[in-house]
Each structure stands twice: as structure tokens, then as C-alpha cells.
Motif scaffolding. Structure first.
Motif, mmCIF file in Angstrom:
data_model
loop_
_atom_site.group_PDB
_atom_site.id
_atom_site.type_symbol
_atom_site.label_atom_id
_atom_site.label_comp_id
_atom_site.label_asym_id
_atom_site.label_seq_id
_atom_site.Cartn_x
_atom_site.Cartn_y
_atom_site.Cartn_z
ATOM 1 N N GLU A 149 0.828 -1.197 0.000
ATOM 2 C CA GLU A 149 0.000 0.000 0.000
ATOM 3 C C GLU A 149 0.865 1.250 0.000
ATOM 4 O O GLU A 149 2.046 1.215 0.351
ATOM 5 C CB GLU A 149 -0.938 0.017 1.210
ATOM 6 C CG GLU A 149 -0.240 -0.039 2.552
ATOM 7 C CD GLU A 149 -0.027 -1.458 3.036
ATOM 8 O OE1 GLU A 149 -1.009 -2.187 3.129
ATOM 9 O OE2 GLU A 149 1.117 -1.821 3.323
ATOM 10 N N LYS A 152 -1.900 7.453 -2.062
ATOM 11 C CA LYS A 152 -2.234 7.728 -3.453
ATOM 12 C C LYS A 152 -2.499 9.210 -3.696
ATOM 13 O O LYS A 152 -2.048 9.776 -4.697
ATOM 14 C CB LYS A 152 -3.449 6.913 -3.880
ATOM 15 C CG LYS A 152 -3.847 7.103 -5.336
ATOM 16 C CD LYS A 152 -5.033 6.230 -5.710
ATOM 17 C CE LYS A 152 -5.415 6.410 -7.172
ATOM 18 N NZ LYS A 152 -6.570 5.553 -7.536
ATOM 19 N N SER A 153 -3.259 9.853 -2.781
ATOM 20 C CA SER A 153 -3.540 11.277 -2.993
ATOM 21 C C SER A 153 -3.778 11.990 -1.671
ATOM 22 O O SER A 153 -4.246 11.397 -0.696
ATOM 23 C CB SER A 153 -4.746 11.473 -3.912
ATOM 24 O OG SER A 153 -5.938 11.097 -3.266
ATOM 25 N N GLU A 162 -1.207 13.715 -6.295
ATOM 26 C CA GLU A 162 -1.298 12.278 -6.484
ATOM 27 C C GLU A 162 0.098 11.715 -6.704
ATOM 28 O O GLU A 162 0.942 12.365 -7.327
ATOM 29 C CB GLU A 162 -2.195 11.936 -7.675
ATOM 30 C CG GLU A 162 -3.656 12.282 -7.457
ATOM 31 C CD GLU A 162 -4.557 11.685 -8.535
ATOM 32 O OE1 GLU A 162 -4.040 10.912 -9.374
ATOM 33 O OE2 GLU A 162 -5.756 11.990 -8.530
ATOM 34 N N SER A 163 0.346 10.491 -6.198
ATOM 35 C CA SER A 163 1.681 9.928 -6.305
ATOM 36 C C SER A 163 1.620 8.411 -6.243
ATOM 37 O O SER A 163 0.580 7.817 -5.949
ATOM 38 C CB SER A 163 2.570 10.464 -5.175
ATOM 39 O OG SER A 163 2.014 10.153 -3.908
ATOM 40 N N GLY A 164 2.784 7.778 -6.501
ATOM 41 C CA GLY A 164 2.895 6.335 -6.476
ATOM 42 C C GLY A 164 3.569 5.836 -5.216
ATOM 43 O O GLY A 164 3.709 6.559 -4.225
ATOM 44 N N THR A 189 -6.242 9.491 0.568
ATOM 45 C CA THR A 189 -6.667 8.308 -0.176
ATOM 46 C C THR A 189 -5.523 7.315 -0.285
ATOM 47 O O THR A 189 -4.431 7.666 -0.748
ATOM 48 C CB THR A 189 -7.141 8.689 -1.588
ATOM 49 O OG1 THR A 189 -8.202 9.649 -1.489
ATOM 50 C CG2 THR A 189 -7.624 7.468 -2.348
ATOM 51 N N GLY A 191 -3.555 3.908 -1.810
ATOM 52 C CA GLY A 191 -3.435 3.142 -3.043
ATOM 53 C C GLY A 191 -2.915 1.759 -2.710
ATOM 54 O O GLY A 191 -2.204 1.574 -1.713
#
Length: 277
Positions: A149, A152-153, A162-164, A189, A191
Motif C-alpha cells: 500500500e 495515493k492522494s 497524487e503519487s505512487g 486516499t 493506493g
């Protein structure tokens, strides 16, 4: 060198004291200068690119008042750098980039009038007015595991990012404008790498009094636990100081910590800036 129109639209932080409001921003973390370096940048431009400053002054200052080129440079200097004849802690300075406001050549203007007059890359122009910073060195922290995980934002005030997946992301080049007397909805949020959702624990740390740590009362915020977006109301407490400060966000599947300096187990840590008004 022709200035880009994007200079006026990058964000909603405003230069005070000019006839026209000019947008300023903090988007290139590697070009964050101290107030004294911001003054040095202006003096370097006066030596190497005075016509660029005159062009900027023509877009900021009242055009109905006649001024010589030297007067334009001096008045612009006062508007960007000084208040009551004192160098401002949030002094403004010019940064450069390509047509997308990025810096792929890793080129930076001088920080002192004694720096050499090097050529600005041909595809670069003025990208923005930046806000000087004297941020202290905060404790370093990261995640042990990012394979499941990540953050994400993050959205708050006029900031949306937003990012990875990384262990730690330093987004001090992205600043949210925050007023001391208002509350803000912070949307966080998660991811997931393999599309398998897990309940994530969120902590938010803000150095509201700008003393270089996250250990004071009301600087630690437990934002919640969820496998989807968490919405948290962030309210500046009494004692909040104006200027630039850091916000740290941690997301951890294994519960996280209310200690901003403690390594988290599985997730991510991200740092941002608040410009407190």
C-alpha cells in the motif's frame, strides 16, 4: 527573455503592495531559498538580467506612474523582498523552468551578486515567484515496506497531489495556503499495489507554531482508519504562527504511531508545506 503568462496563474498566494496581484508558488523544492538568498537572487538578476526585472516590474507596478528602469528595479525589490525596510521572512524571488514549469536541466539562477552570469537555457523562462523559507531540519522518517500500500492522494485547501509507491516522499515544493482562523477538509486516499484493499491508519502532523518539531500540543492528529478515502477536519489551534511550516502524513497498515519521528511498518510517509496566513 520573454516571461510566461503562467507566472500569474500557478496559485493563489499574492504579493502585497503592488498595483496588480501576482500569483506566487512553491513548486520546485530544490530551488527553495532563504530570505537572504532571495535577496542574492534579485541582486544577481540586477547584475546579469536587469531587463528581465524591468519587464516583471512593468507587469506588477502601477503603469500610470512614470519610472526609470533603475526606479522600476528598486520598487520591485521593495515589493518582493522588504516590509518596513526589513527583509521579509517570506520574501519572494524568481525561479525558472521550461514551458511546463519544470526544471529538466537542473539549472538554477544565482544566489548572490558575486555568482557568475551564466546563460539561462534557451527553452526556459520565468516560471513563478517563489516564497523564501527558513525551515529547520525536521526528523527523518520512512516506511519499512511499500510493496502492498501507499499514499495515493492528498487534498487540502488549494493543494491536490497524487503519487505512487515510495518509502518516503518529500513534497515540500507543494504548499497549501491556510488561514489561521479557518478549518480545512483534508482528504487522504490510499493506493494498493495488488488491488487488495487493507484498512490503513492515518496520522497527520503539523508544526503549527513553527518551532521545528511536531511534539507540541495539537500538532498530532489521528485522522482515522479505512481502506478508502479518509476525510479529516484540520483546524489551526491557538498559537499558530504565520509563515511556512511542514505537514507530515503517515499511512500504516500496522497502526502507525503518534510519534512523527518513528519509522512506520507498511505504507508511506509524505511531507508537505503549509503557507499560513
Amino acid at each position: 527573455m520573454k516571461m510566461k503568462n503562467t507566472l500569474f496563474t500557478l496559485s493563489a498566494l499574492w504579493v502585497v503592495g503592488a498595483q496588480s496581484a501576482v500569483a506566487t508558488t512553491i513548486f520546485e523544492s530544490k530551488d527553495i531559498l532563504t530570505p537572504q538568498q532571495a535577496l542574492g537572487r534579485y541582486q544577481w538578476l540586477q547584475t546579469c538580467y536587469p531587463s528581465l526585472l524591468i519587464e516583471l516590474a512593468d507587469q506588477i507596478l502601477d503603469p500610470t506612474i512614470p519610472r526609470s528602469g533603475e526606479q522600476k528595479q528598486e520598487e520591485l525589490k521593495q515589493v518582493l523582498l522588504y516590509k518596513n525596510n526589513q527583509l521579509k521572512s517570506d520574501a519572494k524571488y524568481i525561479t525558472f523552468g521550461d514551458e511546463n514549469g519544470q526544471n529538466p536541466q537542473r539549472w538554477y539562477a544565482g544566489k548572490s551578486p558575486t555568482d557568475s552570469c551564466v546563460s539561462i537555457p534557451s527553452d526556459y523562462a520565468v516560471s513563478a515567484l517563489m516564497i523564501a523559507s527558513e525551515l529547520p531540519q525536521y526528523c527523518a522518517v520512512a516506511s519499512r515496506e511499500k510493496g502492498y500500500e501507499f499514499i495515493k492522494s492528498v487534498t487540502v485547501s488549494d493543494l491536490a497531489n497524487e503519487s505512487g509507491a515510495t518509502f518516503y516522499s518529500n513534497y515540500v515544493g507543494k504548499a497549501a495556503k491556510v488561514y489561521k482562523d479557518r478549518s480545512y477538509q483534508l482528504a487522504l486516499t490510499p493506493g494498493f499495489v495488488n488491488n487488495e484493499k487493507y484498512p490503513e491508519t492515518w496520522h497527520v502532523f503539523v508544526d503549527w507554531n513553527r518551532d521545528g518539531d511536531f511534539s507540541d500540543t495539537d500538532e498530532t492528529h489521528f485522522a482515522g482508519v479505512s481502506d478508502s478515502t479518509v476525510n479529516y477536519q484540520l483546524t489551526p489551534p491557538a498559537g499558530t504562527q504565520p509563515g511556512l511550516t511542514k505537514m507530515r502524513i503517515t499511512m500504516d497498515y500496522l497502526g502507525g504511531s503518534n510519534d512523527a519521528c518513528k519509522e512506520i511498518d507498511s505504507g508511506e510517509v509524505e511531507d508537505y508545506m503549509f503557507y499560513i496566513k
